[in-house]
Design a protein around this motif. Sequence first.
Motif, short mmCIF file in Angstrom:
data_model
loop_
_atom_site.label_atom_id
_atom_site.label_comp_id
_atom_site.label_asym_id
_atom_site.label_seq_id
_atom_site.Cartn_x
_atom_site.Cartn_y
_atom_site.Cartn_z
N TRP A 135 0.19 -0.85 0.01
CA TRP A 135 0.05 -0.06 0.58
C TRP A 135 0.49 1.42 0.30
O TRP A 135 0.33 2.10 -0.54
CB TRP A 135 -0.72 -0.24 1.13
CG TRP A 135 -1.51 -0.68 1.01
CD1 TRP A 135 -2.28 -1.78 1.66
CD2 TRP A 135 -3.67 -0.63 0.09
NE1 TRP A 135 -3.20 -2.55 1.36
CE2 TRP A 135 -4.35 -1.82 0.56
CE3 TRP A 135 -3.53 0.82 -0.52
CZ2 TRP A 135 -5.53 -1.56 -0.48
CZ3 TRP A 135 -5.01 0.06 -1.03
CH2 TRP A 135 -5.85 -0.72 -0.84
N TRP A 166 -8.39 1.58 13.20
CA TRP A 166 -8.43 0.43 11.44
C TRP A 166 -7.21 0.02 11.74
O TRP A 166 -6.44 0.85 11.14
CB TRP A 166 -9.14 1.80 10.63
CG TRP A 166 -8.84 1.33 9.45
CD1 TRP A 166 -10.12 1.14 8.82
CD2 TRP A 166 -7.99 2.26 7.73
NE1 TRP A 166 -9.08 0.08 7.35
CE2 TRP A 166 -8.02 0.84 7.01
CE3 TRP A 166 -7.00 2.92 8.35
CZ2 TRP A 166 -7.21 0.66 6.02
CZ3 TRP A 166 -6.16 2.72 7.08
CH2 TRP A 166 -6.44 2.03 6.38
N ASN A 167 -8.12 -0.58 10.96
CA ASN A 167 -7.07 -1.59 11.03
C ASN A 167 -6.91 -2.49 9.58
O ASN A 167 -8.76 -2.89 8.90
CB ASN A 167 -6.22 -3.06 11.44
CG ASN A 167 -5.84 -2.42 13.08
OD1 ASN A 167 -4.82 -2.65 12.94
ND2 ASN A 167 -6.97 -2.98 13.89
N PRO A 168 -6.28 -2.78 8.11
CA PRO A 168 -6.68 -3.07 7.13
C PRO A 168 -6.95 -4.25 7.07
O PRO A 168 -6.49 -4.86 7.85
CB PRO A 168 -5.88 -3.53 6.30
CG PRO A 168 -4.37 -1.81 7.40
CD PRO A 168 -5.32 -1.92 8.12
N TYR A 169 -7.66 -4.74 6.38
CA TYR A 169 -7.87 -6.15 6.12
C TYR A 169 -6.81 -7.43 6.02
O TYR A 169 -5.44 -6.92 5.40
CB TYR A 169 -8.38 -7.07 5.59
CG TYR A 169 -9.96 -6.29 4.63
CD1 TYR A 169 -11.25 -7.05 5.73
CD2 TYR A 169 -11.04 -5.25 4.15
CE1 TYR A 169 -12.32 -6.16 5.81
CE2 TYR A 169 -11.82 -5.16 3.94
CZ TYR A 169 -12.56 -5.90 4.88
OH TYR A 169 -14.19 -5.49 4.69
N TYR A 211 -6.94 -9.70 0.91
CA TYR A 211 -8.03 -9.41 0.23
C TYR A 211 -9.33 -10.66 -0.96
O TYR A 211 -8.48 -11.45 -1.32
CB TYR A 211 -8.02 -8.81 -0.47
CG TYR A 211 -7.54 -7.41 -0.07
CD1 TYR A 211 -8.45 -6.46 1.35
CD2 TYR A 211 -5.85 -7.10 -0.05
CE1 TYR A 211 -7.68 -5.70 1.88
CE2 TYR A 211 -5.57 -6.23 1.41
CZ TYR A 211 -6.62 -5.27 1.70
OH TYR A 211 -6.83 -4.40 2.39
N TYR A 259 -13.08 -5.75 -1.52
CA TYR A 259 -12.42 -5.40 -0.42
C TYR A 259 -11.49 -4.57 -0.20
O TYR A 259 -11.28 -4.47 0.53
CB TYR A 259 -12.24 -7.12 1.24
CG TYR A 259 -13.70 -7.66 0.68
CD1 TYR A 259 -13.65 -7.07 2.15
CD2 TYR A 259 -13.76 -8.88 0.28
CE1 TYR A 259 -15.56 -7.76 2.63
CE2 TYR A 259 -14.76 -9.38 0.80
CZ TYR A 259 -15.78 -8.93 2.07
OH TYR A 259 -17.38 -9.48 2.30
N TRP A 260 -10.49 -5.15 -0.75
CA TRP A 260 -9.62 -4.10 -1.53
C TRP A 260 -9.76 -3.15 -1.54
O TRP A 260 -9.39 -1.80 -1.09
CB TRP A 260 -9.19 -4.58 -2.78
CG TRP A 260 -7.44 -3.68 -2.99
CD1 TRP A 260 -6.17 -4.29 -2.83
CD2 TRP A 260 -7.19 -2.61 -3.88
NE1 TRP A 260 -4.93 -3.49 -3.24
CE2 TRP A 260 -6.05 -2.05 -3.45
CE3 TRP A 260 -7.62 -1.65 -4.02
CZ2 TRP A 260 -4.87 -1.51 -4.34
CZ3 TRP A 260 -6.91 -0.54 -4.89
CH2 TRP A 260 -5.97 -0.18 -4.69
N THR A 300 -12.20 -1.09 -0.93
CA THR A 300 -12.91 -0.39 0.94
C THR A 300 -11.37 0.25 2.18
O THR A 300 -11.82 1.01 2.00
CB THR A 300 -13.25 -1.66 1.68
OG1 THR A 300 -14.93 -2.08 1.69
CG2 THR A 300 -13.95 -1.26 3.11
N ASP A 301 -10.37 -0.92 1.96
CA ASP A 301 -10.11 -0.52 2.48
C ASP A 301 -9.19 1.05 1.58
O ASP A 301 -8.53 1.53 2.41
CB ASP A 301 -8.27 -1.25 2.53
CG ASP A 301 -8.42 -2.32 3.68
OD1 ASP A 301 -9.64 -1.93 4.72
OD2 ASP A 301 -7.88 -3.23 4.11
N TYR A 302 -9.13 0.99 0.41
CA TYR A 302 -8.34 2.29 -0.14
C TYR A 302 -9.46 3.08 0.02
O TYR A 302 -8.59 4.34 0.15
CB TYR A 302 -8.27 1.44 -1.86
CG TYR A 302 -7.94 2.98 -2.84
CD1 TYR A 302 -7.03 3.53 -2.60
CD2 TYR A 302 -9.57 3.96 -3.00
CE1 TYR A 302 -6.81 4.25 -3.71
CE2 TYR A 302 -8.64 5.23 -3.84
CZ TYR A 302 -7.83 5.34 -4.09
OH TYR A 302 -7.81 6.33 -4.48
N LYS A 356 -16.87 -1.79 9.29
CA LYS A 356 -16.60 -2.23 8.17
C LYS A 356 -16.70 -2.61 6.64
O LYS A 356 -16.71 -2.79 5.54
CB LYS A 356 -15.00 -2.79 8.71
CG LYS A 356 -14.03 -2.91 7.03
CD LYS A 356 -12.44 -2.77 7.56
CE LYS A 356 -11.66 -3.19 6.88
NZ LYS A 356 -10.42 -2.90 7.04
#
Length: 566
Positions: A291, A306-309, A312, A317-318, A320-322, A375
């Motif tokens: 990232w 917040w913690n990324p997955y 993915y 889902y990718w 969503t974190d973006y 999330k």
Amino acid sequence: MNRILKDENRLQKWVVLLLLTVVPAFAWGQKKTSAPAPKAAPAQHASAPSHAAPSRPATQAHGSTPSHGNTTASHGNTTASHGNTTASHGSTTAGRGNTTAGHGNTTAGHGNTTAGHANTTAGHGSTTAGHGNTTAGHGNTTAGHGNTTAGNRGGSARQPAGTRNVSLKGGGTASVRANGSVRSIDRNGMHIEHGVHGGGRVVGEHNGARVVNTGRHGGYVQRAYVTRGGHAYYSRTFYAGGRYHVGLYRGYGWGGHMYYGYYPGVWYHPGFYGWGWHPWGAPVYWGIGAWGWGGAPWWGFYGGWWNPYPVYAAPYYWLTDYLIAQQLQAAYAARAEANADAVAADAAASSGDGGGGDAAPAAAAGPVALTPEVKEAIAQEVKAQLAAQQAQAAQQSGGAQTASAAAAPATSDNTPPPALDPSQRTFVVDSDVTVVANGQECGLSSGDVITRLTDTPDGDQNVNASVSATKKGDCASGATVAVKVDDLQEMYNHFQENITNGMGEMAKKQGTGGMPAAPDTGTQAGAVTPPPPDTTAAKTLQDQQAAADQTESQVKQETAAGGGGQ
């Protein structure tokens, strides 16, 4: 002997006659003296867990539509919505079990607080209303409109408790907080507002254009552009950091008010959108290094929230974190800007510029980490939008409208904006927004998450929402707040824009770093393409901000001197 028998027969007849007279009279007396027992409140009032919890998975968020099933019930409590004085009577008919809620609506301020206890939370009642409160539930949705926010005490979404309206000598009005700071000014067609986080916004008209300053470092100028397929489209030229970019927006006329929804100027081929909302064959690991967030100040600041997955399972889902990362970067930048503005304000105050201090926000809870449920709700919204964009992209077939077409009229097509779509419930806050909870102001910042509860705006163009996830210093998680539909629509617009940008990033990265290859990532022109930037936008924004500064200085002097009146 015969005489004895005759006497016994006569006695039996008298006894029967006496019983026929006394027993009914006794039963009637019992009915007259005993009060009817009240009906017990249905068990649903105490439960409805899916709506009582502010952190809901997307399937529950979309499932909020059952509240529409009580549309008829809302009419039954119409008196309660308008009256708030006669509301106690209206709510009494809404099932004896909801008598408390009925008393709650007796006064506009206190009413919905008591009603809130009956309905889990006032305003949440508009969602739980669909399930539990039968008649009273949706009645409290309407009652919420009457009070702007169900649960507000001593204030409304437009004017919280402790603020006062001032009529200015030179014309116009101002809203002043209890501590003397200016909350908003309306003068000469210009609206100026200041949030609890210290940020400000100026909205006005200039030569037929809508001009919005979102801070001292940026804003946009919006102009009518073209009409296509019976819909009006508008161009926005954004200016920030010395750079321009253009966005395209469709006009939505609804309830006598105009809203503007984001419209991509360029679409990907439908197959790419379809790839985006379907699972990958195997989970994809994409660490912080991939990232590129490691060492970034915003990442260190918000890393605990917040913690990324870890992996993915699907492109959405990718995305969503973006999207969350983009919002938190914006929140961090806004904090830096607000701190700089606060330093400048302190310097101005020490030099005798006048004016009140900062606003006193409502008490806020500590930071609540973004839960997996919230999330997931965001991820499901991303997935739904990709599916919708796939269908829209399939309808795009060239024939783009150019800038030489006739300008769009600022007229209504009588269509509700996307932010009021009953299926769209979860919203990610895009920039600092000041809202009202329980009659007090509190702030939301970029990256916070809210869930819309009501579908119909009140007279102040507000709807109710529940705060699902919030950061330190922002509104308390779980609070019911009144949000302007304009602000909600801008959250939706930014969400759409971030999805478009995120798809662009995936188009670049697909097939690398372990991410599966995507189908055709080519683009196509939409039915309407944006014009080039309006290079006069920077000057227009500068002039508006100068006029706003002058107006605000005059108002501060006038209110500090005790000028104006209620």
